[in-house]
Structures are given as structure tokens and as C-alpha cells.
Design a protein around this motif. Structure first.
Motif, PDB file in Angstrom:
ATOM      1  N   ASP A  29      -6.304  -1.189   6.680  1.00 60.91           N
ATOM      2  CA  ASP A  29      -7.526  -1.815   7.198  1.00 60.91           C
ATOM      3  C   ASP A  29      -7.856  -3.125   6.502  1.00 60.91           C
ATOM      4  O   ASP A  29      -8.852  -3.774   6.813  1.00 60.91           O
ATOM      5  CB  ASP A  29      -8.708  -0.851   7.078  1.00 60.91           C
ATOM      6  CG  ASP A  29      -8.921  -0.375   5.636  1.00 60.91           C
ATOM      7  OD1 ASP A  29      -8.164  -0.826   4.740  1.00 60.91           O
ATOM      8  OD2 ASP A  29      -9.827   0.449   5.412  1.00 60.91           O
ATOM      9  N   GLY A  30      -7.033  -3.514   5.521  1.00 64.42           N
ATOM     10  CA  GLY A  30      -7.257  -4.759   4.806  1.00 64.42           C
ATOM     11  C   GLY A  30      -8.117  -4.630   3.574  1.00 64.42           C
ATOM     12  O   GLY A  30      -8.272  -5.589   2.821  1.00 64.42           O
ATOM     13  N   ASP A  31      -8.685  -3.446   3.349  1.00 57.62           N
ATOM     14  CA  ASP A  31      -9.533  -3.243   2.179  1.00 57.62           C
ATOM     15  C   ASP A  31      -8.684  -3.016   0.931  1.00 57.62           C
ATOM     16  O   ASP A  31      -7.586  -2.438   0.990  1.00 57.62           O
ATOM     17  CB  ASP A  31     -10.454  -2.034   2.381  1.00 57.62           C
ATOM     18  CG  ASP A  31     -11.500  -2.291   3.458  1.00 57.62           C
ATOM     19  OD1 ASP A  31     -11.781  -3.479   3.716  1.00 57.62           O
ATOM     20  OD2 ASP A  31     -12.007  -1.310   4.031  1.00 57.62           O
ATOM     21  N   LEU A  32      -9.200  -3.450  -0.219  1.00 51.90           N
ATOM     22  CA  LEU A  32      -8.511  -3.237  -1.490  1.00 51.90           C
ATOM     23  C   LEU A  32      -8.479  -1.750  -1.817  1.00 51.90           C
ATOM     24  O   LEU A  32      -9.472  -1.040  -1.637  1.00 51.90           O
ATOM     25  CB  LEU A  32      -9.217  -4.012  -2.600  1.00 51.90           C
ATOM     26  CG  LEU A  32      -9.240  -5.536  -2.442  1.00 51.90           C
ATOM     27  CD1 LEU A  32     -10.073  -6.170  -3.538  1.00 51.90           C
ATOM     28  CD2 LEU A  32      -7.827  -6.098  -2.462  1.00 51.90           C
ATOM     29  N   THR A  33      -7.340  -1.285  -2.313  1.00 49.60           N
ATOM     30  CA  THR A  33      -7.169   0.149  -2.570  1.00 49.60           C
ATOM     31  C   THR A  33      -7.499   0.553  -3.996  1.00 49.60           C
ATOM     32  O   THR A  33      -7.672   1.728  -4.280  1.00 49.60           O
ATOM     33  CB  THR A  33      -5.723   0.563  -2.281  1.00 49.60           C
ATOM     34  OG1 THR A  33      -4.850  -0.104  -3.219  1.00 49.60           O
ATOM     35  CG2 THR A  33      -5.320   0.179  -0.866  1.00 49.60           C
ATOM     36  N   ARG A  88      -3.657  -3.718  -0.720  1.00 50.08           N
ATOM     37  CA  ARG A  88      -4.578  -3.597   0.409  1.00 50.08           C
ATOM     38  C   ARG A  88      -4.076  -2.520   1.363  1.00 50.08           C
ATOM     39  O   ARG A  88      -2.882  -2.404   1.623  1.00 50.08           O
ATOM     40  CB  ARG A  88      -4.716  -4.933   1.153  1.00 50.08           C
ATOM     41  CG  ARG A  88      -5.443  -5.991   0.358  1.00 50.08           C
ATOM     42  CD  ARG A  88      -5.682  -7.246   1.165  1.00 50.08           C
ATOM     43  NE  ARG A  88      -6.397  -8.252   0.396  1.00 50.08           N
ATOM     44  CZ  ARG A  88      -7.717  -8.333   0.316  1.00 50.08           C
ATOM     45  NH1 ARG A  88      -8.466  -7.446   0.963  1.00 50.08           N
ATOM     46  NH2 ARG A  88      -8.309  -9.267  -0.401  1.00 50.08           N
ATOM     47  N   GLY A  89      -5.015  -1.755   1.874  1.00 50.81           N
ATOM     48  CA  GLY A  89      -4.675  -0.722   2.837  1.00 50.81           C
ATOM     49  C   GLY A  89      -4.449  -1.300   4.215  1.00 50.81           C
ATOM     50  O   GLY A  89      -4.558  -2.514   4.429  1.00 50.81           O
ATOM     51  N   ASP A 121       0.816  -1.219   0.000  1.00 46.49           N
ATOM     52  CA  ASP A 121       0.000   0.000   0.000  1.00 46.49           C
ATOM     53  C   ASP A 121       0.848   1.266   0.000  1.00 46.49           C
ATOM     54  O   ASP A 121       0.436   2.307  -0.510  1.00 46.49           O
ATOM     55  CB  ASP A 121      -0.927  -0.011   1.213  1.00 46.49           C
ATOM     56  CG  ASP A 121      -1.866   1.181   1.224  1.00 46.49           C
ATOM     57  OD1 ASP A 121      -2.394   1.520   0.149  1.00 46.49           O
ATOM     58  OD2 ASP A 121      -2.058   1.786   2.294  1.00 46.49           O
TER      59      ASP A 121
END
Length: 205
Positions: free
Chosen positions: A145-149, A142-143, A104
Motif C-alpha cells: 500500500d506504500g506505507d512504511l513497514t 514499504r508495503g 517488503d
């Protein structure tokens, strides 16, 4: 025997033979449908193609091979997972899908040539041993927070450096394919289920 009776007698073996051929064809086709269905695949998938269990058995070894690749201090995240064509309503073409995703914090998502080469050199021989096809493409970062960027690893430059200019139709080898999407994304397909010495064919050995 009367001529009519003789003709009728001759038709019976022919009809019986035709019926036997039809039954054999029906059983063969039924088997072609049943084998993929039993594995949770589309009935139209290749019965001799990889099964979900084939892929699941191969994933740990391929991920282990990826874990040994130099990620340049964690700049690149390498992941192996089950890959399938579209929704598997037609041919599933199950394979091991390997992604190269940028960390990230990475400013440039362009995958270096040596990272792509090392990934291919690591996973292709293992996929040959496991008799599964493998595909390599860019993955999403992934950021924290685990979310895809939405930032995706870009293989285009590395693939060009390794294989030369990639036309819109891609580069087709006897045991591999380098595909170029309209967006410029690159996917490398190694047909390691039915072929050996794929690295040598690329050539990357």
C-alpha cells in the motif's frame, strides 16, 4: 597646538579606525547570516555550505547512478533525497541522503556487502563532481500500500566487512566518517563537497 588639543586630534584617527573595523565586522557577519537565509536555511548555517539548489541539482545524477546498481532482482530499493541535520535550526549541513531499503517481501533486512560497496562506488564520484556531501544509511521498507513497514535495511554487517570493526566513536577518515548509533545503525558520510578521491581514501576504488 596645546597638549590637550593634540591628544584629542590623535584620538580621532584611532576612533575612526575602530569604527571602520566594527562596521566591516558587522557587514561581514550580516553577510554570513543573509546568505543562508536567502536560501531558506538557518542563519547559523555555514554560508559556504551546500544550498538547497545545490542538492536539488545533484539529486537526478545521483539517482541515475543508483538506478544502475544491481539491486539483486529488486530486493533492495535505492533512493536519493535531500538530507538535513535535525530541524536546520542550527547548522543545516545539507547533503544528499541515500537510503538502502529492503523490499517488503525480504525476510532478512541485512544489506549485502556488495550492494553497499556498489552504492558507494556509484554515488561518491558523482557527489564529488556535483560538490555535495553524501550520506548512506538503511531505509525503511514499504508495503504494497506504500506505507512504511518499520523494517529497516541493516548496514552494520556490510560496513564491518568493508571497513573493519566500527567502534562506538566511529571511524574518522580525512574525507569520510563511518558512524555507529547506539541502536547499532550505521551511517556512512562522504565529505565530497570539499574533497576528491574519497573512494580511494576509504579505500574502495
Amino acid at each position: 597646538m596645546a597638549p590637550k588639543a593634540a591628544r584629542t586630534a590623535l584620538r580621532w584617527p584611532r576612533r575612526a579606525g575602530a569604527a571602520a573595523v566594527a562596521l566591516l565586522a558587522a557587514l561581514t557577519l550580516s553577510g554570513c547570516f543573509v546568505i543562508p537565509l536567502a536560501d531558506g536555511r538557518s542563519p547559523f548555517d555555514d554560508p559556504s555550505g551546500a544550498s538547497y539548489s545545490d542538492i536539488e541539482d545533484a539529486l537526478p545524477d545521483i539517482q541515475d547512478a543508483l538506478d544502475d546498481v544491481d539491486t539483486q532482482d529488486g530486493a533492495w530499493l535505492l533512493q536519493a533525497e535531500t538530507g538535513v541535520d535535525r530541524s536546520c535550526e542550527g547548522a543545516c549541513n545539507l547533503h544528499v541522503w541515500v537510503t538502502i531499503a529492503p523490499d517488503d517481501d525480504l525476510d532478512d533486512p541485512t544489506v549485502p556487502e556488495d550492494v553497499l560497496r556498489d552504492v558507494l562506488v556509484a554515488v561518491v564520484p558523482v557527489a564529488e563532481q556535483q560538490r555535495v556531501d553524501v550520506r548512506v544509511s538503511g531505509g525503511l521498507a514499504r508495503g504494497a500500500d506504500g506505507d512504511l513497514t518499520g523494517v529497516e535495511g541493516d548496514l552494520s554487517r556490510a560496513a564491518t566487512q568493508l571497513f573493519g570493526r566500527i567502534p562506538e566513536s566511529g571511524i574518522l577518515g580525512d574525507s569520510y566518517f563511518i558512524g555507529l548509533e547506539p541502536s547499532g545503525d550505521v551511517e556512512i558520510i562522504a565529505r565530497t563537497r570539499d574533497n576528491m578521491e574519497v573512494l580511494q581514501a576509504m579505500p574502495l576504488d
